[in-house]
Design a protein around this motif. Structure first.
Motif, PDB file in Angstrom:
ATOM      1  N   UNK A   1      50.693  42.292  50.228  1.00 15.41           N
ATOM      2  CA  UNK A   1      50.540  40.859  50.063  1.00 15.41           C
ATOM      3  C   UNK A   1      49.116  40.411  50.247  1.00 15.41           C
ATOM      4  N   UNK A   2      48.876  39.190  49.826  1.00 18.68           N
ATOM      5  CA  UNK A   2      47.581  38.546  49.993  1.00 18.68           C
ATOM      6  C   UNK A   2      47.816  37.167  50.581  1.00 18.68           C
ATOM      7  N   UNK A   3      46.906  36.735  51.424  1.00 12.61           N
ATOM      8  CA  UNK A   3      46.950  35.383  51.979  1.00 12.61           C
ATOM      9  C   UNK A   3      45.679  34.668  51.557  1.00 12.61           C
ATOM     10  N   UNK A   4      45.834  33.405  51.193  1.00  9.86           N
ATOM     11  CA  UNK A   4      44.716  32.589  50.747  1.00  9.86           C
ATOM     12  C   UNK A   4      44.641  31.338  51.617  1.00  9.86           C
ATOM     13  N   UNK A   5      43.422  30.883  51.896  1.00  8.83           N
ATOM     14  CA  UNK A   5      43.246  29.662  52.683  1.00  8.83           C
ATOM     15  C   UNK A   5      42.216  28.776  52.006  1.00  8.83           C
ATOM     16  N   UNK A   6      42.455  27.491  52.045  1.00  9.95           N
ATOM     17  CA  UNK A   6      41.527  26.536  51.449  1.00  9.95           C
ATOM     18  C   UNK A   6      40.692  25.888  52.543  1.00  9.95           C
ATOM     19  N   UNK A   7      39.394  25.867  52.333  1.00 10.40           N
ATOM     20  CA  UNK A   7      38.515  25.183  53.283  1.00 10.40           C
ATOM     21  C   UNK A   7      38.008  23.863  52.709  1.00 10.40           C
TER      22      UNK A   7
END
Length: 141
Positions: free
Chosen positions: A11-17
């Motif tokens: 899996x991959x996790x993405x975060x928005x800044x």
């Protein structure tokens, strides 16, 4: 009938800044166990002669995963920031690799548990638990 067995999800996790305009990759997950649970509602009626008649209710999804990183890796600091900041992240779970046309499960979630293996050498193994927020979407990449 032949089937293809997949030993586990990656899996991959993405975060928005920037408030949700862009989502750069935050973490790579290995050994992911993905669970989807549906509550049962009791739908018995006169038509069912009073016998239990389950009806699908609310659904939730969770995941347990391992994050492998190096202390100097920016991903480790980003993981700590996501945990302490109680950030909502975007997750993609790709059970058959990342090639086009393969299955994908995707959804938003929060990290609800963080476990770090000791001793802390340069290579670090961290186990996380993810609670989904909203639906888990089943699609093709």
């Amino acid at each position: 009938m032949s089937t293809q067995s997949t030993p586990g999800y990656n899996g991959l996790a993405y975060a928005s800044s920037d408030g949700g305009s862009t989502y750069p990759k935050l973490l790579e997950l290995t050994d992911v166990t993905l669970s989807v649970d549906t509550d049962e509602l009791d739908g018995r009626s006169h038509d069912s002669a009073g016998a239990y008649d389950p009806v699908a209710g609310s659904q939730k999804w969770t995941a347990d995963a391992t994050v492998l990183s190096v202390d100097a890796d920016a991903g480790q600091a980003a993981l700590i920031a996501a945990v302490t900041g109680k950030s909502t992240l975007k997750f993609h779970f790709d059970p058959a690799g990342t090639s086009s046309g393969k299955p994908r499960r995707a959804g938003d979630g929060i990290i609800t548990s963080w476990q770090e293996a000791q001793p802390n050498t340069a290579l670090r193994t961290t186990k996380i638990k993810i609670a989904g927020k909203g639906a888990l979407v089943f699609s093709t990449q």
